[in-house]
Scaffold this active site. Sequence first.
Site, mmCIF file in Angstrom:
data_model
loop_
_atom_site.group_PDB
_atom_site.id
_atom_site.type_symbol
_atom_site.label_atom_id
_atom_site.label_comp_id
_atom_site.label_asym_id
_atom_site.label_seq_id
_atom_site.Cartn_x
_atom_site.Cartn_y
_atom_site.Cartn_z
ATOM 1 N N GLY A 87 0.872 -1.381 -0.076
ATOM 2 C CA GLY A 87 -0.034 -0.170 -0.129
ATOM 3 C C GLY A 87 1.022 1.208 0.133
ATOM 4 O O GLY A 87 2.035 1.174 0.121
ATOM 5 N N VAL A 127 3.542 1.022 2.841
ATOM 6 C CA VAL A 127 3.131 0.122 3.618
ATOM 7 C C VAL A 127 3.428 -1.216 2.887
ATOM 8 O O VAL A 127 3.317 -1.661 1.788
ATOM 9 C CB VAL A 127 1.640 -0.010 4.044
ATOM 10 C CG1 VAL A 127 1.270 -1.008 4.794
ATOM 11 C CG2 VAL A 127 1.175 1.651 4.384
ATOM 12 N N ASP A 142 -10.669 10.644 11.185
ATOM 13 C CA ASP A 142 -10.594 10.683 9.691
ATOM 14 C C ASP A 142 -11.225 9.191 9.659
ATOM 15 O O ASP A 142 -10.619 8.103 8.706
ATOM 16 C CB ASP A 142 -9.038 10.462 9.321
ATOM 17 C CG ASP A 142 -9.001 10.539 7.852
ATOM 18 O OD1 ASP A 142 -9.850 10.869 7.157
ATOM 19 O OD2 ASP A 142 -7.747 10.250 7.414
#
Lengths: 342, 403
Positions: free
Chosen positions: B68, B75, B188
């Site tokens: 990611g 990631v 978030d």
Amino acid sequence: MSRLAQRSGPPAARREGEEDDVCPVCKSSRYLNPNMRFLVNPECYHRIKNKFRKQTFEDIQVEREVDIRRRVAEVFNRREDDFNSLLDYNNYLNDVEDITYNLINKIDLDESERKLASYASRNQQTISLNVQKSLQESQNREARQVLEKEQARIRREAARREEQEEKRDREEGRRDVINMLASSDGDASRIAREGQQAVLKRSKTRQAAIQKQQQALSSDSSNGAPNGGFFIQGLKTKVEPVDEGPYDPFQGFSDKRKYFVQQNRYAWDRLDRLQKDTNWTAGGYDFREFCSRTLCEAFSGLGVFIGEEVTRTDPAFVGSVATVAAAEAGAGSKDIMMEDPF
Amino acid sequence: MAMSPTETVAPSSNTKNTVVRTKPPKAPQTSNSSATNHDKPRTAPAPQLFESLNDEEKRKYVKDKQVGKGTYADVFVGHFASSPSTKIAIKKIRFNADFKDGISMDTIREIRALQELRHPNIIALYSVFSSKNQNLNLVLEYCPRGDLMELIRDTDNVHYGTADIKAWMGMLCRAVWFCHENFILHRDIKPNNLLIAADGELKLADFGLARSFAEPETRMTYNMTTRFYRPPELFYQARHYSGVVDVWSVGCVMAELVLRFPFIQGDTDIETANKISETIGTPTEDNWPGVTQLKAYLAPTNVVPVKRKPFYMDLFSSLGSSGVDLMMSMFALDPRKRATSKQVLQHEWWQQEPRPSRKEDLPKRGGGVEVMGDDLKRRGGELPAEGRADKVARKIDFGAMKK
Ligand SMILES: Nc1ncnc2c1ncn2[C@@H]1O[C@H](COP(=O)(O)OP(=O)(O)OP(=O)(O)O)[C@@H](O)[C@H]1O
Ligand SMILES: [Mg+2]
Ligand SMILES: [Zn+2]
């Protein structure tokens, strides 16, 4: 089916010009060999019935098959996610297809009907559960469409408003030009030109804004393309969960504080003042949250015995957050607070 | 940052996460020394000690392929050096010269919040170490099944019903309540920050915008939360707000699970705030006393009355009447009238039919290239590999046939 089309390449190519020769059931054209008219491909289950071969494109036959398939599908409505594995699901689909095939072709008719009926009575709960699930899915699809319609309405309204405003702009522009002409001795054609340009500019700006909004609206709906259709889905090998007791939304966690009980209100000048200030209230600042945190911090050193904590610094220690957090508090490492940077 | 009221939140029976528990998550001497170091540059351990502790920590993990990419981070999936089968995620924060010490506030927020929070529905932080070029590495629990956004968007391959929605919502609401109970705002919450673990458990992740509840005098930033999930008080630039900012986002996720696209969308902040006004209702002094005093409040040209239940029933009937009640309580414009995360969990919807799906029964992502292949479902027109003739199971689209 699109995925399969990729995988089975050649038939797709053969499709050209064979639009009418598509199997009414599986919608594949491959079962027809173009060189031998109506010689049924042995891969398709239609092959056995000679009679059917002639009637392939007769609606009545199609209707009958459709009805049978629908009847079966209403009962055998297992979903893929009911299964442990895809293999199980496919095996189930095969079994269902056996029954369906027999019913369509009147083979072991009684036996097949009996199987269907007994499955239906034994699986009432699952069947209605899955009906429920499909219903929810279609309701959700409808909801999407409702919202899309609503957005279309907003778009239309905006367009109408736009049209009216444009008309008004044009009229105003004309009036402006007339006024300018009346009040000045300037070049008439230049004034008219300028007036027109001003109108044009106004409407362009608006157009751009509208276009942007429309783009936004159309990107709204791009995700929501309904994927219609009615699918036969799979059988189940898992058992329904037996009574697990009531669902616990808190999952065993509790918000009971060990060392203090919070009161509804504290006489505290600092807070009393702010609690009347709309800058706090209108934003939703929650003074109870703050009191809870303050109390928690004040009491979090209790129950910590430094002596015990010190021996626990070796990495193999299986620590609960509680003791570690408390240890930090106890050891005065509260300076991780730094200046509040947020 | 606030100390966890942790004696209050003993996990029920959750001791299976052995990896997590073998490391004292906050013991300053061990795994988190680098984080602590960045928190308190002046009181950092002697450089040599730090280096050797850090190296020791670093050697425990092996980085494999990238899975990611975030704004400030890459990631990777990886594993424990001592146990190749135990997967982990390593979030490598790119060095950013814009910030003091090269570390953004987001990273510090994330590490701090995750240090505080241990919950089955919150991504676990196992450790932090730094690698060459001063990159910080967060060692996280690995979530191999993607995020909720992928499931929501894949309308062709992923089918789910109310029981599944309720299960996901339950896990999300537990996580949010737990954050709030520990005085942390996430700020978030959105489907792509909700990761799916191997066992189907949903994990709240990406704490880059999290902060602890503020002292009353502290001004908080309003420019938080991805636009579609942002509550009205933040559009109006409130400086003092509470945990219910997250509850609004949770409501947006709930609506999106049903609709399968974001409920409230706009290209700009203003457009999105207008969408709230059109979709939910226009904030006025009547329904939200004091709102006109907020800094960025814009007097509306067109007042839409606050939408009532029939509107929501039209869209969200599949959730049932009580599910709709719950959603409406999360969409209260006035934050003081909005349900708190605790009230959300206390709602009767959770006890009503259908019961939330068990996590192991939840739909999985519809598989990209890797999942396709031999394991494809057989559908109409497909030949079984062995060419067996008579029992080809297929999915048939009756609707399309009958026209
Ligand atoms: N623990 C994990 N397991 C598996 N994949 C993960 C994990 N953490 C993050 N990812 C993947 O990496 C991506 C980026 O991670 P994350 O959202 O934490 O980074 P970010 O920099 O905060 O991103 P952004 O702020 O742009 O959303 C995620 O969308 C996800 O696909
Ligand atoms: Mg993210
Ligand atoms: Zn056929």
